[in-house]
Design a protein around this motif. Structure first.
Motif, PDB file in Angstrom:
ATOM      1  N   ALA A 141      30.450  49.878  41.530  1.00 42.98           N
ATOM      2  CA  ALA A 141      31.579  50.420  42.158  1.00 42.98           C
ATOM      3  C   ALA A 141      31.268  50.137  44.010  1.00 42.98           C
ATOM      4  N   GLU A 142      30.043  50.761  43.985  1.00 42.55           N
ATOM      5  CA  GLU A 142      29.567  50.835  45.537  1.00 42.55           C
ATOM      6  C   GLU A 142      29.556  49.295  46.185  1.00 42.55           C
ATOM      7  N   GLU A 143      29.011  48.381  45.279  1.00 38.20           N
ATOM      8  CA  GLU A 143      29.012  46.906  45.892  1.00 38.20           C
ATOM      9  C   GLU A 143      30.493  46.502  46.160  1.00 38.20           C
ATOM     10  N   ALA A 144      31.300  46.926  44.959  1.00 38.39           N
ATOM     11  CA  ALA A 144      32.850  46.217  45.295  1.00 38.39           C
ATOM     12  C   ALA A 144      33.350  46.939  46.605  1.00 38.39           C
ATOM     13  N   TYR A 145      33.175  48.236  46.814  1.00 42.51           N
ATOM     14  CA  TYR A 145      33.799  48.843  48.052  1.00 42.51           C
ATOM     15  C   TYR A 145      33.072  48.411  49.429  1.00 42.51           C
ATOM     16  N   THR A 146      31.528  48.731  49.263  1.00 40.59           N
ATOM     17  CA  THR A 146      30.730  47.998  50.525  1.00 40.59           C
ATOM     18  C   THR A 146      31.274  46.751  51.001  1.00 40.59           C
ATOM     19  N   TRP A 147      31.565  45.821  50.136  1.00 36.57           N
ATOM     20  CA  TRP A 147      31.509  44.408  50.495  1.00 36.57           C
ATOM     21  C   TRP A 147      32.982  43.893  50.755  1.00 36.57           C
TER      22      TRP A 147
ATOM     23  N   LYS B  57      36.540  58.972  50.153  1.00 36.95           N
ATOM     24  CA  LYS B  57      35.970  58.943  49.022  1.00 36.95           C
ATOM     25  C   LYS B  57      36.900  58.182  48.275  1.00 36.95           C
ATOM     26  N   LEU B  58      36.451  57.077  47.460  1.00 38.97           N
ATOM     27  CA  LEU B  58      37.220  56.318  46.707  1.00 38.97           C
ATOM     28  C   LEU B  58      36.607  56.397  45.181  1.00 38.97           C
ATOM     29  N   TYR B  59      37.806  56.483  44.310  1.00 38.11           N
ATOM     30  CA  TYR B  59      37.741  56.683  42.875  1.00 38.11           C
ATOM     31  C   TYR B  59      37.821  55.584  42.032  1.00 38.11           C
ATOM     32  N   PRO B  60      36.597  54.924  41.660  1.00 41.15           N
ATOM     33  CA  PRO B  60      36.856  53.670  40.835  1.00 41.15           C
ATOM     34  C   PRO B  60      37.567  54.286  39.421  1.00 41.15           C
ATOM     35  N   SER B  61      38.155  53.273  38.345  1.00 43.77           N
ATOM     36  CA  SER B  61      38.718  53.750  37.465  1.00 43.77           C
ATOM     37  C   SER B  61      37.954  52.721  36.373  1.00 43.77           C
TER      38      SER B  61
ATOM     39  N   THR C 272      28.908  38.511  43.631  1.00 40.28           N
ATOM     40  CA  THR C 272      27.801  38.677  44.720  1.00 40.28           C
ATOM     41  C   THR C 272      28.503  39.347  46.000  1.00 40.28           C
ATOM     42  N   PRO C 273      27.719  39.797  46.931  1.00 42.09           N
ATOM     43  CA  PRO C 273      28.232  40.233  48.218  1.00 42.09           C
ATOM     44  C   PRO C 273      29.191  38.972  48.933  1.00 42.09           C
ATOM     45  N   GLU C 274      28.707  37.989  48.595  1.00 40.78           N
ATOM     46  CA  GLU C 274      29.509  36.877  49.214  1.00 40.78           C
ATOM     47  C   GLU C 274      30.958  36.548  48.458  1.00 40.78           C
ATOM     48  N   ILE C 275      31.032  36.825  47.116  1.00 38.20           N
ATOM     49  CA  ILE C 275      32.459  36.483  46.839  1.00 38.20           C
ATOM     50  C   ILE C 275      32.928  37.813  46.882  1.00 38.20           C
ATOM     51  N   LEU C 276      32.529  38.874  47.065  1.00 34.05           N
ATOM     52  CA  LEU C 276      33.517  39.996  47.378  1.00 34.05           C
ATOM     53  C   LEU C 276      34.063  39.885  48.809  1.00 34.05           C
ATOM     54  N   GLU C 277      33.202  39.538  49.588  1.00 32.37           N
ATOM     55  CA  GLU C 277      33.494  39.469  50.964  1.00 32.37           C
ATOM     56  C   GLU C 277      34.745  38.259  51.045  1.00 32.37           C
ATOM     57  N   THR C 278      34.614  37.207  50.221  1.00 32.46           N
ATOM     58  CA  THR C 278      35.463  36.110  50.465  1.00 32.46           C
ATOM     59  C   THR C 278      36.811  36.669  49.693  1.00 32.46           C
ATOM     60  N   MET C 279      36.594  37.574  48.900  1.00 36.75           N
ATOM     61  CA  MET C 279      37.945  38.174  48.220  1.00 36.75           C
ATOM     62  C   MET C 279      38.506  39.151  49.291  1.00 36.75           C
ATOM     63  N   ALA C 280      37.754  39.899  49.964  1.00 32.68           N
ATOM     64  CA  ALA C 280      38.369  40.652  51.154  1.00 32.68           C
ATOM     65  C   ALA C 280      39.001  39.852  52.218  1.00 32.68           C
ATOM     66  N   ARG C 281      38.443  38.646  52.425  1.00 37.04           N
ATOM     67  CA  ARG C 281      38.864  37.772  53.545  1.00 37.04           C
ATOM     68  C   ARG C 281      40.401  37.299  53.225  1.00 37.04           C
ATOM     69  N   ILE C 282      40.398  37.051  51.746  1.00 33.72           N
ATOM     70  CA  ILE C 282      41.757  36.336  51.328  1.00 33.72           C
ATOM     71  C   ILE C 282      42.641  37.336  51.318  1.00 33.72           C
ATOM     72  N   ASN C 283      42.489  38.697  50.889  1.00 31.81           N
ATOM     73  CA  ASN C 283      43.452  39.787  50.388  1.00 31.81           C
ATOM     74  C   ASN C 283      43.207  40.842  51.059  1.00 31.81           C
TER      75      ASN C 283
ATOM     76  N   ALA D 196      38.867  47.106  48.126  1.00 33.03           N
ATOM     77  CA  ALA D 196      38.867  46.620  46.943  1.00 33.03           C
ATOM     78  C   ALA D 196      39.750  47.780  46.055  1.00 33.03           C
ATOM     79  N   ILE D 197      40.393  47.056  45.013  1.00 35.77           N
ATOM     80  CA  ILE D 197      41.151  47.857  43.905  1.00 35.77           C
ATOM     81  C   ILE D 197      40.148  47.583  42.816  1.00 35.77           C
ATOM     82  N   PHE D 198      39.513  48.659  42.504  1.00 37.13           N
ATOM     83  CA  PHE D 198      38.187  48.449  41.533  1.00 37.13           C
ATOM     84  C   PHE D 198      38.243  49.078  40.204  1.00 37.13           C
ATOM     85  N   ALA D 199      38.221  48.648  39.211  1.00 35.96           N
ATOM     86  CA  ALA D 199      37.750  49.021  37.904  1.00 35.96           C
ATOM     87  C   ALA D 199      36.843  48.338  37.040  1.00 35.96           C
ATOM     88  N   SER D 200      36.216  49.176  36.351  1.00 36.68           N
ATOM     89  CA  SER D 200      34.835  48.860  35.674  1.00 36.68           C
ATOM     90  C   SER D 200      35.189  49.190  34.120  1.00 36.68           C
TER      91      SER D 200
END
Ligand SMILES: NC(=O)C1=CN([C@@H]2O[C@H](COP(=O)(O)OP(=O)(O)OC[C@H]3O[C@@H](n4cnc5c(N)ncnc54)[C@H](OP(=O)(O)O)[C@@H]3O)[C@@H](O)[C@H]2O)C=CC1
Ligand SMILES: CC(=O)C(=O)O
Ligand SMILES: [Mg+2]
Length: 597
Positions: free
Chosen positions: A463-469, A491-495, A433-444, A474-478
């Motif tokens: 990808a958009e959620e991961a980068y937005t929040w 421009k961010l490129y998800p893997s 969720t946005p809250e979880i992603l925000e928390t990850m961004a606060r910690i790291n 975020a280092i994002f892969a899906s």
């Protein structure tokens, strides 16, 4: 490479000295179904001569040739070939090149209005002309992999009976008990090196799709040929139709499988055993890839057969390797030390526990004890954080049941454990969720967020959620692909963190070396190789896997490393070539038309 001279009584095939190895030769001969008639020339060198009476004639001619997808060239048959092979008049007069045919296919494909229509169109092409199908895929992998593979293949499996045109592969049911070998023998090619088999009970994150899951082995094997160059005639998709518990399919008149509840227990195990033994008998040396079996069978089948036959489970082992590869790359971005990471998985099933096991091997390699390594991996399953006090745990989960107070939800687990990486393998959409992603961004500073569940509709976040929040940090892969995202003008490129980076190369390495077993060591080296193929420039774009257009080189490197392991571990049945990479490169199928005359 080879030349066919054809007269009314006999056919002679001459193989240019040293240009043709045994594998290519047998592949070709299996195409024309005359393998038994092969006679090596007296010198025993690479030249071979085949004579056959014309009534056993090698190449089909006329309409039969146009209807044979392995040999058909459509409008690309030359005028000489048309004359010699009874095709004159059966084709439009103009001769086209393969490139022109590719252009036509792409034009038509792009005109379709939905991805499922594109899927149907591509499968129809595979039924007509395999060379063209593989050429189109190989040259347009980024555009077309999402059609023949996740996510569209998931949609195709959901409506498989409704879009069904022509059969592909072998279907085995319980009513075939006692004659599975006979069924496998019905396959027209006898030199099978790779089987992908499913019983359809856990198709991607879509659940039990019964025999409609056949789209998955078909798609995976197309990728074996595209990504690692395993010749299409060397592979076979298999569905073990053990029934389905999916009420929709049980009531669907167009469902392609048998409409009975899933077979469990002794009969299921007997069918599996018969299948495994039949493969050894009919296709000796063939590697079996278990795919999309439900958790309840996946681990135990792997446990039962991994030391008996040449097999692996892609969802457990292939996924593990791609996950670990992504972590290795991500650490090059964060600068973190593997030994100091805390990984928190959402999902403790095949993908999650498989990845944990391989991460633990990597951590032990890096110097941790087994216990210390396991303490780096934490899991939340459908009942909360996996901890020692839980009484409902079994199997591999117990290895990760750490001493910690229970936590019911994933967000609290993130807040409490402060992981550097969260890895979604739950098959549950939107759980990051946005809250979880925000928390990850606060910690790291650079949070690692892998949302690996397939298809796209099941991804833990986009990808958009991961980068937005995470403010684009975020280092994002899906597991399924997402388009690049622009955040604050960048421009961010998800893997795509998908086992497609692993299984084709593993299969090629096993085939090339004649490995008799598939080992965990092979998956660890595969992970290292894939990570090693990621350039600094890729990392700068935020990519933790090599770009897909490089997949052939990556798969070749994986294959070489896997074959090296087979030789080192004494598992290779074939002599080691002087130059392994060159040898494997030479085995790789290039979708080009052969000259028949
Ligand atoms: N990217 C890739 O290459 C790959 C991706 N995958 C994807 O991973 C996903 C899972 O596959 P797999 O591991 O084989 O499936 P499994 O069924 O083996 O495991 C699913 C896990 O998710 C847990 N889970 C289910 N619901 C929740 C929830 N609400 N909250 C927390 N955990 C939950 C389950 O919990 P419990 O144990 O309590 O039931 C289980 O541990 C699928 O979507 C699949 O497509 C799989 C292979 C490769
Ligand atoms: C990719 C894959 O194997 C899966 O999602 O099951
Ligand atoms: Mg799978």
């Amino acid at each position: 490479m080879y030349k066919i001279i054809h007269d009314k009584d006999e056919m002679i095939i001459r193989f240019e000295k040293d240009l043709v190895d045994g594998e290519t030769l047998s592949r070709f001969l299996s195409h024309i179904n005359l393998q038994s008639m092969l006679k090596k020339s007296a010198g025993g060198d690479a030249s071979a001569r085949l004579r056959a009476r014309s009534h056993l004639a090698a190449l089909p001619t006329g309409i039969a040739l146009l209807r044979d997808p392995s040999l058909n060239k459509g409008s690309a048959f030359t005028l000489e070939e048309r004359e010699a092979l009874g095709l004159t008049g059966l084709l439009p007069p103009r001769v086209h090149t393969l490139d022109e045919q590719v252009q036509r296919i792409l034009e038509n494909l792009r005109k379709q209005s939905t991805d499922i229509e594109r899927y149907v169109y591509l499968i129809a092409l595979q039924d007509r002309n395999k060379t063209l199908f593989y050429r189109v895929l190989l040259d347009n992998i980024e555009e077309l992999m999402p059609i023949v593979y996740t996510p569209t293949v998931g949609q195709a499996c959901l409506q498989f009976g409704h879009i069904f045109r022509r059969p592909r592969g072998i279907y085995i049911t319980a009513r075939d008990k006692g004659r599975v070998a006979e069924l496998l023998g019905n396959w027209p090619f006898n030199d099978i090196k790779v089987i992908v088999v499913t019983d359809g009970e856990r198709i991607l994150g879509l659940g039990d799709l019964g025999a409609d899951g056949m789209g998955i082995p078909v798609g995976k094997l197309a990728l074996y040929s595209v990504c690692a160059g395993i010749h299409p005639s060397l592979s076979l998709p298999v569905t073990l139709d053990m029934g389905t518990d999916n009420a929709r399919l049980l009531n669907d008149p167009l469902y392609i499988g048998l409409q009975h509840p899933r077979i469990r227990g002794e009969l299921y195990d007997e069918m599996l055993e018969e299948f495994i033994l039949a493969v050894q008998q009919v296709f000796p040396g063939c590697m079996i890839q278990f795919e999309d079996f439900a958790n309840r069978n996946a681990f135990r089948l792997l446990q039962q057969y991994r030391d008996q036959v040449c097999c692996f489970n892609d969802d457990i082992q292939g996924t593990a390797a791609v996950t670990v590869a992504g972590i290795f790359s991500a650490l090059r971005i964060t600068g973190g030390d593997l030994k100091e990471q805390r990984f928190l998985f959402l999902g403790a099933g095949e993908a999650g526990l498989g990845a944990g096991e391989l991460l633990v091997s990597a951590l032990v390699d890096a110097g941790l004890s087994l216990d210390e390594a396991r303490r780096c991996c934490w899991y939340v399953d459908s009942k909360g954080l996996i901890v020692k006090s839980r009484t409902d745990l079994s199997g591999h989960k117990l290895l990760y049941a750490h001493d910690h107070p229970p936590i019911a939800d994933f967000h609290t687990a993130v807040e409490t454990l402060k992981p550097q990486a969260i890895i979604g393998v739950s098959g549950q959409p939107k759980r990051f969720t946005p809250e979880i992603l925000e928390t990850m961004a606060r910690i790291n500073e650079r949070p690692i967020v892998f949302s690996l569940s397939n298809p796209t509709s099941k991804s833990e976040c986009t990808a958009e959620e991961a980068y937005t929040w995470t403010e684009g940090r975020a280092i994002f892969a899906s597991g399924s692909p997402f388009d690049p995202v622009v955040i604050k003008g960048r421009k961010l490129y998800p893997s795509q963190g998908n086992n497609v980076y692993i299984f084709p190369g593993v299969g090629m390495g096993v085939m090339a070396s004649g490995a008799v077993r598939v080992t965990d060591e092979m998956f660890l080296v595969a992970a290292k190789v894939v990570a090693g193929e990621v350039s600094d420039a890729d990392l700068e774009y935020g990519r933790v896997y090599p770009p897909l257009p490089r997949i052939r080189e990556v798969s070749l490197a994986v294959a070489v490393a896997v074959a090296e392991v087979a030789y080192r571990e004494g598992l290779a049945a074939k002599p080691k070539p002087d130059d392994l990479a060159e040898y494997i490169r030479g085995l790789m199928f290039e979708p080009e038309y052969q000259t028949y005359i």
